[in-house]
Scaffold this active site. Structure first.
Site, short mmCIF file in Angstrom:
data_model
loop_
_atom_site.label_atom_id
_atom_site.label_comp_id
_atom_site.label_asym_id
_atom_site.label_seq_id
_atom_site.Cartn_x
_atom_site.Cartn_y
_atom_site.Cartn_z
CG HIS A 132 -3.74 0.33 6.83
ND1 HIS A 132 -2.90 -0.67 7.22
CD2 HIS A 132 -4.73 -0.27 6.12
CE1 HIS A 132 -3.35 -1.83 6.79
NE2 HIS A 132 -4.46 -1.62 6.11
CG ASN A 180 -6.74 -5.06 11.32
OD1 ASN A 180 -5.78 -4.67 11.98
ND2 ASN A 180 -6.80 -6.27 10.80
CG HIS A 205 -3.59 -5.54 6.26
ND1 HIS A 205 -4.77 -4.88 6.46
CD2 HIS A 205 -3.33 -6.18 7.43
CE1 HIS A 205 -5.21 -5.11 7.69
NE2 HIS A 205 -4.35 -5.89 8.29
CG HIS A 253 -11.56 -1.68 1.06
ND1 HIS A 253 -10.86 -2.83 0.83
CD2 HIS A 253 -10.82 -0.95 1.94
CE1 HIS A 253 -9.73 -2.81 1.54
NE2 HIS A 253 -9.69 -1.67 2.22
CG ASP A 299 -5.79 -3.50 2.45
OD1 ASP A 299 -4.93 -3.22 3.29
OD2 ASP A 299 -6.98 -3.18 2.58
N GLY A 332 -13.28 -1.37 9.99
CA GLY A 332 -13.24 -0.36 8.96
C GLY A 332 -14.26 0.74 9.11
CG ASP A 348 -8.33 1.07 5.04
OD1 ASP A 348 -8.85 0.39 4.13
OD2 ASP A 348 -7.99 0.58 6.13
#
Length: 429
Positions: free
Chosen positions: A232, A278, A179, A62, A152, A324, A305
């Site tokens: 994930h 998450n 996700h 991200h 996601d 996160g 992630d």
């Protein structure tokens, strides 16, 4: 023609480390071997017996720009990735505005190219505005260059939307990265549902919130012929579903994060949101299932992630803090230290899960695998000396990780993209 000669490194042949030089000509690997020679005007770099690997590939990061540049930017996030030995990353579409039209997508790609220190693949969202209500125009996004699609950060709740999206994606042989989360089953949980949640008095997120969504989407993938990739994966039951789907010949793949391999909810020391992500850290049994899934091939690859947030945001406890942790700068060293040095998996396996397997699953072009003729995407790691994970050495704006202070081997020494040195530890000394 310009040449760079990397001298006195070691690379993996089978499972043996052997002396290795690498000759780079322009942006490609010209030769790999011992005691190589180069042109008189070549740049020569001594690697001091450090490990040479292909540049790592992270299919799940991200970068936060546009919309959330207080957390991260393309420049800081890509430099953080280079600091971790990554030469190619794939950036998720949870941006503001998101790149859900061809115009926005092209603009985002241009922004990534302009500001990125490494190669950045841009995700398109699966649905318009990532709202889960209506699929994007996949054909138009594909024509604009999109090859990866994900909402996601949010599970798509409507099965009909997933079905229509997968029909479009299958028509272009594209992958949907998911996700997996049923919000009604997640029930507002902020931590894994179990004894630790009860002890801390926090609302738990049941494992079925992930597993039920995966089961639904596997069936839709089977019906549409789409490639379905689970982001994930975190539970034993989810991994069992993926394993069974693969046995049935359904086109399903999945990834696991370093933190789900390294930690379980039992490791959470209290109401500390550095441990909040998450999907949440699950039980020790789930952690062991993640490792087993990697080792038997059910889990295809490792992805960080990388999810930066500000210090202020993450100092609010589990209930108020965002999900996160950052991972780009520590993934290789943490996994090498915990699992390779302890003989649980091999260095070759770790490298493959972070390079070749990612390239194969996502059919990536223009990324190197340390072969003659490949792009000179190369990482160099110091696996012989111990270091400490320190927040003040991060290039990311985010310092949100529970691994600060850990003693590790395998920190990055140098990173090259297309033959260009984009990170050099020497510059920090």
């Amino acid at each position: 023609m310009s040449q760079t000669l990397l001298k006195h490194g070691r690379h993996l042949v089978g499972e043996e480390l052997v002396p290795c030089d690498v000759l780079i000509e322009d942006d490609k690997i010209k030769a790999i071997g011992a005691a190589l020679n180069a042109a008189e005007d070549a740049t020569v770099i001594d690697l001091n017996n450090n490990l040479i690997t292909p540049g790592l590939i992270d299919i799940h990061v991200h970068l936060r720009e546009p919309g959330y540049t207080n957390k991260e930017t393309i420049a800081t996030g890509s430099r953080a990735a280079a600091h971790g030995g990554f030469t190619t990353i794939a950036a998720m579409a949870n941006l503001k505005p998101t790149c859900d039209t061809p115009e926005r997508f092209k603009k985002q790609v241009e922004r990534n190219k302009k500001d990125g220190a490494i190669k950045i693949i841009q995700y398109s969202p699966v649905t318009k505005d990532r709202a889960g209500k209506e699929p994007v125009d996949v054909a138009a996004q594909y024509a604009a260059g999109a090859r990866l699609f994900s909402d996601d950060g949010a599970g798509i709740q409507d099965a009909g939307v997933v079905y229509r999206a997968m029909q479009q994606l299958a028509a272009h042989d594209l992958v949907m990265c998911d996700h997996a989360q049923d919000n009604q089953l997640a029930n507002g949980g902020v931590i894994n549902d179990g004894p630790v949640a009860q002890k801390l008095g926090l609302p738990g997120m049941p494992k079925i919130s992930e597993t039920a969504q995966i089961a639904r989407n596997i069936v839709i993938a089977q019906a549409t012929g789409a490639h379905y990739h689970v982001c994930h994966v975190s539970t034993k039951e989810s991994i069992e579903l993926v394993r069974h789907a693969k046995q049935l010949g359904i086109n399903v793949t999945c990834e696991v994060t370093p933190h789900h391999l390294l930690l379980a909810d039992a490791d959470i020391p209290g109401d500390d949101a550095e441990f909040k992500m998450n999907p949440p850290l699950r039980s020790r049994q789930d952690q062991e299932a993640c490792l087993a899934g990697l080792l038997d091939g059910t889990i295809d690859c490792i992805a960080t992630d990388h999810a930066p947030h500000t210090d202020a945001e993450k100092h609010q406890g589990f209930l108020a803090s965002p999900n996160g942790i950052v991972g780009s700068e520590t993934a290789f060293a943490l996994l090498y230290t915990r699992y390779v040095k302890n003989g649980i998996f091999t260095l070759g396996q770790l490298i493959n899960w972070l390079t070749e397997n990612v390239k194969k699953v996502f059919k990536l072009d223009n990324v190197g695998l340390l072969k003659v003729g490949d792009p000179a995407d190369i990482a160099v790691f110091d696996i012989d000396h111990q270091d400490t994970v320190k927040a003040d050495q991060f290039f990311s704006k985010g310092h949100n990780t529970p691994f600060i202070g850990d003693q590790v081997y395998g920190m990055t020494d140098k990173t090259f993209v297309d033959g260009k040195l984009v990170y050099d530890r020497e510059e920090e000394k």
